[in-house]
Design a protein around this motif. Structure first.
Motif, PDB file in Angstrom:
ATOM      1  N   ILE A 144       0.825  -1.203   0.000  1.00 27.26           N
ATOM      2  CA  ILE A 144       0.000   0.000   0.000  1.00 27.26           C
ATOM      3  C   ILE A 144       0.862   1.257   0.000  1.00 27.26           C
ATOM      4  O   ILE A 144       0.530   2.248  -0.670  1.00 27.26           O
ATOM      5  N   GLY A 145       1.982   1.235   0.729  1.00 30.07           N
ATOM      6  CA  GLY A 145       2.866   2.403   0.759  1.00 30.07           C
ATOM      7  C   GLY A 145       3.367   2.787  -0.624  1.00 30.07           C
ATOM      8  O   GLY A 145       3.162   3.925  -1.081  1.00 30.07           O
ATOM      9  N   PRO A 146       4.041   1.862  -1.347  1.00 29.63           N
ATOM     10  CA  PRO A 146       4.486   2.174  -2.705  1.00 29.63           C
ATOM     11  C   PRO A 146       3.344   2.501  -3.662  1.00 29.63           C
ATOM     12  O   PRO A 146       3.490   3.365  -4.530  1.00 29.63           O
ATOM     13  N   THR A 147       2.198   1.843  -3.502  1.00 24.87           N
ATOM     14  CA  THR A 147       1.064   2.110  -4.390  1.00 24.87           C
ATOM     15  C   THR A 147       0.515   3.514  -4.157  1.00 24.87           C
ATOM     16  O   THR A 147       0.184   4.236  -5.109  1.00 24.87           O
ATOM     17  N   PHE A 148       0.433   3.918  -2.897  1.00 23.72           N
ATOM     18  CA  PHE A 148      -0.038   5.267  -2.580  1.00 23.72           C
ATOM     19  C   PHE A 148       0.912   6.319  -3.166  1.00 23.72           C
ATOM     20  O   PHE A 148       0.466   7.318  -3.749  1.00 23.72           O
ATOM     21  N   ARG A 149       2.223   6.075  -3.033  1.00 22.02           N
ATOM     22  CA  ARG A 149       3.192   7.029  -3.601  1.00 22.02           C
ATOM     23  C   ARG A 149       3.079   7.074  -5.120  1.00 22.02           C
ATOM     24  O   ARG A 149       3.172   8.152  -5.721  1.00 22.02           O
ATOM     25  N   ALA A 167       1.493  10.026  -9.943  1.00 19.32           N
ATOM     26  CA  ALA A 167       0.724  10.059 -11.185  1.00 19.32           C
ATOM     27  C   ALA A 167      -0.205  11.262 -11.248  1.00 19.32           C
ATOM     28  O   ALA A 167      -1.001  11.391 -12.179  1.00 19.32           O
ATOM     29  N   GLY A 168      -0.101  12.142 -10.246  1.00 21.45           N
ATOM     30  CA  GLY A 168      -0.944  13.321 -10.217  1.00 21.45           C
ATOM     31  C   GLY A 168      -2.216  13.135  -9.415  1.00 21.45           C
ATOM     32  O   GLY A 168      -3.171  13.908  -9.577  1.00 21.45           O
ATOM     33  N   SER A 169      -2.257  12.090  -8.572  1.00 25.30           N
ATOM     34  CA  SER A 169      -3.433  11.800  -7.745  1.00 25.30           C
ATOM     35  C   SER A 169      -4.709  11.762  -8.572  1.00 25.30           C
ATOM     36  O   SER A 169      -5.649  12.527  -8.336  1.00 25.30           O
ATOM     37  N   PRO A 170      -4.760  10.875  -9.572  1.00 25.26           N
ATOM     38  CA  PRO A 170      -5.954  10.824 -10.436  1.00 25.26           C
ATOM     39  C   PRO A 170      -7.206  10.526  -9.633  1.00 25.26           C
ATOM     40  O   PRO A 170      -7.193   9.836  -8.616  1.00 25.26           O
TER      41      PRO A 170
END
Length: 332
Positions: free
Chosen positions: A40-45, A50-53
């Motif tokens: 989850i940590g790497p995925t959140f980053r 990606a610009g927080s789509p």
């Protein structure tokens, strides 16, 4: 239950790792599994970079998709008929969808634990997102699944110790999770070992032994902050080996975590330690040093997966009559 699905997908999305297993519902055996470093940590980053789509849920599901797709190749199971029960951090503030915590006290039947169902789309199967539990002072996500599994396996009264990065002590009476406390034991060890002035004085991995046991015993009367720097001083002045320092550091931290178990309000409860090796050996040694081993039961490695599957199966059964799943577009 006669209408229980014959198989389900067990997902554990932790901070640093993602793991999915195909499980037989009745026997709770693993048919096949897949895992990755897409925690989850790497995925959140990655989502932030990606610009927080706006399609956050879809972004996370597309990270899950390659693991689920491996089951198409490694088994003859129709994935569209399955449910992925997803425990861990997927429902946290940094997860795919934040779910409200269930308040403790909480019956460990699975009843009252909020979930969210996501219809097939990006994934070929339905996803059941599991939330965590809170008190007025503490929170957990992921550990509730283990507690539900222990209860499904017959546990009714115990102090359950769940060692890890953030160790949990959960008080269970009459099948109800009454309250719990979190200890920063594992994270503090990693911070001191990897990012402090003590780093040159510590070995990468400690081992239980004499230095560890001394640390456990000393924790009850020592000033922890002073003892931490004493490790550095001992290394500089007396050449104390890094292995001995690491073992003593581990003993001091675990001894501090376990301090007071013999005299507090849970002294009447048996102690259940649910942790994989090597953590289980450290806690077994520490509890023996504190003359508490006679109260303890240690869940072996081969039983840990079964406990998680039991918990997820209970959650899946409880969710069967809940709200219909939401749909997430498979478009990228």
């Amino acid at each position: 239950m006669s209408d229980r699905p014959t198989r389900f997908l067990s997902g554990d999305w932790g901070t640093s790792r993602l793991r999915v297993r195909l499980v037989e519902s009745e026997t709770l055996t693993t048919i096949t599994e897949a895992d990755s470093d897409d925690g989850i940590g790497p995925t959140f980053r990655a989502w932030q970079e990606a610009g927080s789509p706006g399609d956050r849920e879809g972004f996370y599901l597309r990270v899950l998709a390659p693991l689920v797709d491996r089951f198409r190749e490694s088994s003859d199971v129709d994935l569209t008929s399955l449910t992925l029960v997803l425990s861990g951090m997927a429902s946290a503030t940094i997860g795919m969808r934040e779910l409200p915590y269930a308040p403790a006290p909480l019956p460990l039947s699975g009843e009252g634990l909020p979930t969210a169902r996501i219809a097939p789309g990006i994934l070929p199967c339905e996803t059941l997102l599991v939330t965590g539990v809170r008190t007025d002072e503490d929170i957990m996500r992921g550990e509730e699944t283990i507690l539900l599994g222990l209860a499904a396996d017959g546990l009714t009264d115990a102090l359950v110790i769940l060692p890890g990065t953030h160790s949990k002590h959960a008080v269970v009476r009459n099948g109800i999770l009454e309250h719990f406390h979190t200890y920063l034991t594992g994270e503090l060890f990693a911070l001191v070992r990897d990012h402090s002035v003590l780093r040159p004085s510590l070995a990468p991995s400690p081992t239980p032994g004499e230095a560890f046991e001394r640390g456990v015993r000393d924790a009850s009367s020592a000033n922890l902050l002073g003892e931490l720097f004493a490790l550095r001083a001992g290394s500089v002045l007396h050449g104390t080996p890094p292995e001995e320092n690491a073992a003593r550091l581990s003993g001091l931290l675990i001894g501090t975590e376990l301090g007071g178990l013999a005299s507090d309000s849970v002294a009447d409860l048996p102690i259940v330690v649910a942790a994989p090796e090597p953590l289980r050996s450290f806690y077994r040694s520490a509890l023996a040093c504190l003359d508490l081993e006679g109260r303890c039961q240690f869940i072996p490695d081969e039983a840990m997966s079964r406990v998680i599957f039991l918990g997820q199966r209970a959650i899946l059964a409880q969710s069967a009559s809940e709200q219909p799943p939401t749909r997430v577009s498979p478009s990228t």
